[in-house]
Design a protein around this motif. Sequence first.
Motif, mmCIF file in Angstrom:
data_model
loop_
_atom_site.group_PDB
_atom_site.id
_atom_site.type_symbol
_atom_site.label_atom_id
_atom_site.label_comp_id
_atom_site.label_asym_id
_atom_site.label_seq_id
_atom_site.Cartn_x
_atom_site.Cartn_y
_atom_site.Cartn_z
ATOM 1 N N PHE A 104 0.954 -1.389 0.080
ATOM 2 C CA PHE A 104 -0.026 -0.085 0.213
ATOM 3 C C PHE A 104 0.294 1.306 -0.284
ATOM 4 C CE2 PHE A 104 -3.398 3.287 1.125
ATOM 5 C CZ PHE A 104 -2.703 3.249 2.208
ATOM 6 N N VAL A 105 0.644 2.168 -0.482
ATOM 7 C CA VAL A 105 1.234 3.633 -0.677
ATOM 8 C C VAL A 105 0.430 5.141 0.090
ATOM 9 C CG1 VAL A 105 2.113 5.678 -2.099
ATOM 10 C CG2 VAL A 105 2.202 2.720 -2.856
ATOM 11 N N ALA B 279 1.473 5.083 3.520
ATOM 12 C CA ALA B 279 1.886 4.717 3.743
ATOM 13 C C ALA B 279 3.048 5.165 4.863
ATOM 14 C CB ALA B 279 2.384 3.655 3.537
ATOM 15 N N ASP B 280 3.583 4.564 5.722
ATOM 16 C CA ASP B 280 5.316 5.385 7.010
ATOM 17 C C ASP B 280 5.830 5.806 6.180
ATOM 18 O OD1 ASP B 280 3.707 3.573 10.377
ATOM 19 O OD2 ASP B 280 2.792 5.460 9.126
ATOM 20 N N SER B 281 6.061 4.896 4.950
ATOM 21 C CA SER B 281 7.537 4.646 4.336
ATOM 22 C C SER B 281 7.592 6.399 3.595
ATOM 23 C CB SER B 281 6.764 4.001 3.433
ATOM 24 O OG SER B 281 6.878 3.255 2.399
ATOM 25 N N LEU C 115 12.387 11.196 -3.786
ATOM 26 C CA LEU C 115 12.224 10.336 -4.396
ATOM 27 C C LEU C 115 13.897 9.412 -3.118
ATOM 28 C CD1 LEU C 115 9.941 10.132 -7.728
ATOM 29 C CD2 LEU C 115 9.913 8.886 -5.803
ATOM 30 N N LYS C 116 13.714 8.124 -3.069
ATOM 31 C CA LYS C 116 14.665 7.469 -2.623
ATOM 32 C C LYS C 116 14.735 5.924 -3.518
ATOM 33 C CE LYS C 116 13.493 8.677 2.442
ATOM 34 N NZ LYS C 116 12.996 8.130 3.470
ATOM 35 N N PRO C 117 15.936 5.544 -3.213
ATOM 36 C CA PRO C 117 15.809 4.223 -4.559
ATOM 37 C C PRO C 117 14.937 3.387 -4.379
ATOM 38 C CG PRO C 117 18.171 5.204 -4.246
ATOM 39 C CD PRO C 117 17.098 6.190 -3.445
#
Length: 124
Positions: free
Chosen positions: A47-48, A61-63, A86-88
């Motif tokens: 989930f996003v 999402a926490d991420s 944005l992260k890898p």
Amino acid sequence: QVQLVESGGGLVQAGDSLRLSCAASGLTVSGYVMGWFRQAPGKEREFVATISRTGATRYYADSVKGRFTISRDNAKNTVYLQMSSLKPEDTAVYYCATSRRYSGSSHSSDYDYWGQGTQVTVSS
């Protein structure tokens, strides 16, 4: 025939931004909760973000909290996912989906229609 078509993915560098779009046909998105999910290679779909029918309620999402923003334009029958910083680890195929639930959900099983996905690749 219901179709959800995602677009806007691509290859970017860490720290960049992207905006994903999900255009719907065959249904009116204003009647659905909408969600974004993603799936990285070798991992389960996760989930996003989700947004209520009116857009008044959104969950993340926490991420991705604080970096991603889900929005919708019911007049255009389209849902968006604005992604910044944005992260890898954000690298994945991103999918949009519809749900007939009254409120948003982070469970993929609560979603009925899915798009084909758009690839997002973030290089370090």
